[in-house]
Write an enzyme that holds these catalytic residues in place. Structure first.
Site, PDB file in Angstrom:
ATOM      1  N   TRP A  73       0.832  -1.195   0.000  1.00  0.00           N
ATOM      2  CA  TRP A  73       0.000   0.000   0.000  1.00  0.00           C
ATOM      3  C   TRP A  73       0.868   1.245   0.000  1.00  0.00           C
ATOM      4  O   TRP A  73       2.059   1.185   0.286  1.00  0.00           O
ATOM      5  CB  TRP A  73      -1.037   0.002   1.136  1.00  0.00           C
ATOM      6  CG  TRP A  73      -0.533  -0.136   2.564  1.00  0.00           C
ATOM      7  CD1 TRP A  73       0.677  -0.611   2.986  1.00  0.00           C
ATOM      8  CD2 TRP A  73      -1.257   0.199   3.740  1.00  0.00           C
ATOM      9  NE1 TRP A  73       0.741  -0.599   4.352  1.00  0.00           N
ATOM     10  CE2 TRP A  73      -0.432  -0.108   4.840  1.00  0.00           C
ATOM     11  CE3 TRP A  73      -2.530   0.711   3.975  1.00  0.00           C
ATOM     12  CZ2 TRP A  73      -0.839   0.089   6.167  1.00  0.00           C
ATOM     13  CZ3 TRP A  73      -2.930   0.905   5.290  1.00  0.00           C
ATOM     14  CH2 TRP A  73      -2.084   0.587   6.379  1.00  0.00           C
ATOM     15  N   HIS A  91     -14.083  26.935  -5.405  1.00  0.00           N
ATOM     16  CA  HIS A  91     -12.719  27.047  -5.941  1.00  0.00           C
ATOM     17  C   HIS A  91     -12.388  28.495  -6.283  1.00  0.00           C
ATOM     18  O   HIS A  91     -11.230  28.903  -6.209  1.00  0.00           O
ATOM     19  CB  HIS A  91     -12.604  26.161  -7.178  1.00  0.00           C
ATOM     20  CG  HIS A  91     -11.298  26.233  -7.896  1.00  0.00           C
ATOM     21  ND1 HIS A  91     -10.077  26.255  -7.248  1.00  0.00           N
ATOM     22  CD2 HIS A  91     -11.014  26.284  -9.235  1.00  0.00           C
ATOM     23  CE1 HIS A  91      -9.105  26.317  -8.151  1.00  0.00           C
ATOM     24  NE2 HIS A  91      -9.637  26.351  -9.342  1.00  0.00           N
TER      25      HIS A  91
HETATM   26 MN    MN Z   1      -9.380  22.950 -11.298  1.00  0.00          MN
END
Ligand code: MN
Length: 280
Positions: A73, A91
């Site tokens: 992993w 964003h």
């Molecule tokens: Mn983006």
């Protein structure tokens, strides 16, 4: 168990059972629109005065060795906006009080897509900008953009996604990649019925969009309208102009501004549809 009431009974044989049968027979194809995620995946590069996003990196924890004898992993390090990814409304500053990536309703992650093909135009001009008129011409041929769906702009740019330099296509004047004009970005955000814009490039805006007014109009108008972005898509050439159903799965990063996403499209294959159940 009591019998379901007539009102609660599904209409006709199960739609999902039919979907599964069509997936098995090839009547419906699953097209992967996702770029493979590795340390070689291209990432956005901003002017040096700004913070920079991280390239994707794996850090091995164990690999059938003394750190973990039977298991392999990794940890990984990544930007939210690395590789094929989903832009949440928060964003951009215009959407700063709107949804984070974990708050995007699951219902909106399964949606139809309209595909506008400007591959020829972009081959001639990497700075090509889609205008409202191009979308109106598309609608004259194919009907209205899908309510609650995606507008995907097919540019052929994913053929450059194997490496950073051709993908960003920058010179001394900045990057040269296709996108939407200011007026078109505003129209998609404020007038069109779609909930998001999907592109093959590193971001939803054109390479030259830092110099537009407003700068980065796709981000500014779409995020400000609570809409979404999907970037670094590939295999858009395998989608019909209308009729594909897209499943976009960003990681639900709490308070995050976006996330890498596996993006799949279900596409009906003409001539094979309806054959499920007739195979042995
Ligand atoms: Mn983006």
């Amino acid at each position: 168990m009591s019998e379901p009431t007539a009102a609660a009974a599904p209409a006709s044989p199960s739609v999902l059972a039919a979907l599964v049968a069509e997936l098995s027979s090839g009547g419906i194809e699953v097209v992967d629109l996702t770029a493979p995620l590795s340390s070689g995946t291209p990432v956005l590069r901003l002017p040096p005065e700004f913070g920079q996003t991280q390239v994707f990196e794996l850090e091995e924890i164990s690999r059938y060795d003394d750190r973990g004898p039977a298991w392999y992993w990794n940890n990984f390090r990544s930007g939210e906006h690395t590789g094929t990814h989903f832009d949440a409304p928060n964003h951009w500053v215009t959407g700063k009080d709107l949804a984070d990536i974990a708050s995007v309703p699951a219902r909106q992650l399964v949606a139809p897509a309209a595909v506008l093909d400007v591959t020829d135009e972009v081959a001639k001009d990497p700075d090509f900008l889609v205008e409202v008129e191009h979308i109106e011409a598309w609608q004259d041929r194919h009907g209205a953009l899908p309510d609650g769906g995606w507008l995907f702009v097919r540019t052929g740019w994913s053929s450059r996604s194997h490496a950073q330099e051709p993908f960003l296509n920058a010179d001394a004047n900045g990057p040269h990649t296709p996108g939407l004009s200011v007026a078109c970005a505003r129209w998609v955000a404020e007038e069109s019925p779609v909930t998001g814009l999907g592109v093959e490039t590193v971001g939803t805006d054109a390479g030259a969009a830092h110099g537009f007014d407003p700068a980065f109009p796709c981000h500014s108008y779409l995020m400000g309208s609570g809409k979404y972005g999907l970037t670094q898509l590939q295999n858009l050439d395998r989608l019909p102009s209308t009729g594909a159903v897209v499943i976009a799965g960003p990681l639900p990063i709490v308070s995050g501004s976006g996330a890498p996403a596996r993006v799949l499209a279900l596409v009906e294959r003409t001539g094979r549809t309806g054959q499920a159940g007739r195979t042995s």
